[in-house]
Design a protein around this motif. Structure first.
Motif, PDB file in Angstrom:
ATOM      1  N   VAL A  16       0.848  -1.192   0.000  1.00 45.59           N
ATOM      2  CA  VAL A  16       0.000   0.000   0.000  1.00 45.59           C
ATOM      3  C   VAL A  16       0.881   1.239   0.000  1.00 45.59           C
ATOM      4  O   VAL A  16       1.961   1.243   0.611  1.00 45.59           O
ATOM      5  N   ASP A  18       0.727   4.831   1.593  1.00 48.97           N
ATOM      6  CA  ASP A  18       0.012   5.654   2.561  1.00 48.97           C
ATOM      7  C   ASP A  18       0.319   7.130   2.328  1.00 48.97           C
ATOM      8  O   ASP A  18       1.480   7.503   2.100  1.00 48.97           O
ATOM      9  N   HIS A  20      -0.060  10.487   4.514  1.00 48.77           N
ATOM     10  CA  HIS A  20      -0.331  10.957   5.870  1.00 48.77           C
ATOM     11  C   HIS A  20      -0.521  12.473   5.861  1.00 48.77           C
ATOM     12  O   HIS A  20       0.240  13.198   5.209  1.00 48.77           O
ATOM     13  N   SER A  99      -3.033  -0.132  -4.533  1.00 52.35           N
ATOM     14  CA  SER A  99      -3.685   0.073  -3.246  1.00 52.35           C
ATOM     15  C   SER A  99      -3.106   1.297  -2.548  1.00 52.35           C
ATOM     16  O   SER A  99      -1.890   1.501  -2.514  1.00 52.35           O
ATOM     17  N   SER A 101      -3.928   4.435   0.785  1.00 51.76           N
ATOM     18  CA  SER A 101      -4.704   4.953   1.907  1.00 51.76           C
ATOM     19  C   SER A 101      -4.389   6.426   2.119  1.00 51.76           C
ATOM     20  O   SER A 101      -3.251   6.865   1.910  1.00 51.76           O
ATOM     21  N   ILE A 103      -4.540   9.017   5.269  1.00 54.29           N
ATOM     22  CA  ILE A 103      -4.631   8.905   6.721  1.00 54.29           C
ATOM     23  C   ILE A 103      -4.511  10.288   7.361  1.00 54.29           C
ATOM     24  O   ILE A 103      -3.405  10.843   7.461  1.00 54.29           O
ATOM     25  N   ALA A 113      -9.002   6.544   8.426  1.00 53.89           N
ATOM     26  CA  ALA A 113      -8.370   6.349   7.112  1.00 53.89           C
ATOM     27  C   ALA A 113      -9.404   6.109   6.032  1.00 53.89           C
ATOM     28  O   ALA A 113     -10.470   5.541   6.280  1.00 53.89           O
ATOM     29  N   TRP A 114      -9.074   6.562   4.848  1.00 57.16           N
ATOM     30  CA  TRP A 114      -9.777   6.167   3.632  1.00 57.16           C
ATOM     31  C   TRP A 114      -8.859   5.209   2.884  1.00 57.16           C
ATOM     32  O   TRP A 114      -7.658   5.459   2.744  1.00 57.16           O
ATOM     33  N   HIS A 115      -9.415   4.108   2.389  1.00 59.25           N
ATOM     34  CA  HIS A 115      -8.568   3.086   1.775  1.00 59.25           C
ATOM     35  C   HIS A 115      -9.188   2.564   0.485  1.00 59.25           C
ATOM     36  O   HIS A 115     -10.405   2.360   0.402  1.00 59.25           O
ATOM     37  N   CYS A 116      -8.340   2.357  -0.516  1.00 56.85           N
ATOM     38  CA  CYS A 116      -8.739   1.703  -1.764  1.00 56.85           C
ATOM     39  C   CYS A 116      -7.983   0.376  -1.860  1.00 56.85           C
ATOM     40  O   CYS A 116      -6.747   0.357  -1.853  1.00 56.85           O
ATOM     41  N   THR A 254       0.836   4.830  12.670  1.00 53.32           N
ATOM     42  CA  THR A 254       0.716   4.081  11.425  1.00 53.32           C
ATOM     43  C   THR A 254       1.996   3.277  11.176  1.00 53.32           C
ATOM     44  O   THR A 254       3.093   3.820  11.211  1.00 53.32           O
TER      45      THR A 254
END
Length: 314
Positions: A16, A18, A20, A99, A101, A103, A113-116, A254
């Protein structure tokens, strides 16, 4: 004592990127904007985040997983490579995004968090080349639920047949149905590395020690779980060991679970006992919690060992 340079580990599964954002008071109304303290990228996921930390500690690391044919995938691959991780076995999925996120970290440390899911959702056993396990001392499977129990079982069994030790870190929230989904793989797991909420959710046990023992009964050889500010708990059929967290000023948690996993596995490879390995895991997690994501700050095995010797526990 075994040297860390002899550790060659594959981190397989969830990778993923991330993003932040530190200092989020609230989401602005409508199309308004707001200033934050910091915005940063870091490699993440139960495979990708762990890979970065393992490499910083001196292990030879190869990432095995999937990314999309997009700028996020190129960024994630570049960040991993820049940390010394071998990314040659990351496959590209043309029909899925990488993928990622987002955060937002609040001043009190909360981090919604928003996550794909993206490419992690279409990574399969067929994406792992026949020779991918050659030369490994350890295989770490992050997110076995994406492969499913039978496929994870097959992969871990193949590793065990080659004399490779194995570990698993589950990404999903604790749920009894999820535990059943991956049940086939559990007897091939040397080290299961969940968090406290997952253990409670998977087992419904009254205490973490009881929950860990229930997972041992499902075939896992050792459970090393993280419990946030309460540190870690390591359970085998013969031992239950509690290790406190280190007292630090936390910036962002995280990646702390991935970092504990990396430190614990390095400790075991170096011949440390379970308690010493958990202490090393907590010390690595403390480095990451003082900054943004797995790439926070500057640390290596020597500096972490020195930190563990001198830093106070909470």
């Amino acid at each position: 004592m075994t040297d860390i340079s002899s550790m060659t580990i594959a981190t397989v599964g969830v990778h993923v990127l991330d993003v932040h954002a530190i200092g989020i008071e609230s989401i602005p109304e409508g199309s308004a904007g707001a200033l934050v303290d910091t915005i940063a990228f870091s490699p993440a996921g139960t495979a990708g985040g762990t890979a970065v930390v393992l490499s910083r500690l001196g292990a030879g690391v190869r990432s095995i997983g999937a990314v999309g044919a997009d700028s996020i995938g190129r960024t994630l691959t570049t960040l991993l490579s820049g940390e010394g991780v071998d990314t040659g076995r990351l496959v590209t999925k043309a029909d899925a995004q990488t993928s990622a996120s987002v955060i937002p970290v609040r001043p009190n440390g909360d981090r919604p968090a928003w996550h794909c899911i993206g490419a992690n959702g279409v990574f399969t056993l067929d994406d792992i080349a026949d020779d991918a396990l050659e030369g490994l001392t350890h295989l770490h499977l992050g997110g076995p639920e994406f492969l499913g129990g039978p496929a994870a079982d097959e992969l871990l069994a193949r590793a065990r047949e080659k004399g490779i030790t194995t570990s698993v870190d589950i990404l999903a929230d604790g749920d009894p149905g999820m535990l059943e989904w991956i049940a086939d793989a559990l007897p091939h797991v040397d080290y299961l590395l969940p968090n406290d909420d997952q253990v409670r959710g998977f087992t419904g046990a009254d205490t973490l020690a009881e929950g860990a023992r229930m997972l041992i009964e499902r075939g896992v050889a050792c459970v090393a779980l993280t419990a946030g500010a309460d540190g870690a708990l390591v359970v085998t059929p013969d031992e239950t060991i509690a290790v406190p967290a280190f007292a630090i000023d936390v910036v962002d948690t995280t990646g702390c679970g991935d970092s504990f996993s990396a430190g614990f596995l390095v400790g075991r490879h170096l011949g440390r006992d379970l308690q010493g390995s958990a202490v090393l895991g907590c010390a690595v997690a403390a480095q990451v919690a003082r900054g943004l994501g797995t790439t926070a700050g500057s640390y290596d095995l020597d500096s972490v060992v020195e930190f563990a010797r001198s830093a106070p526990t909470g």
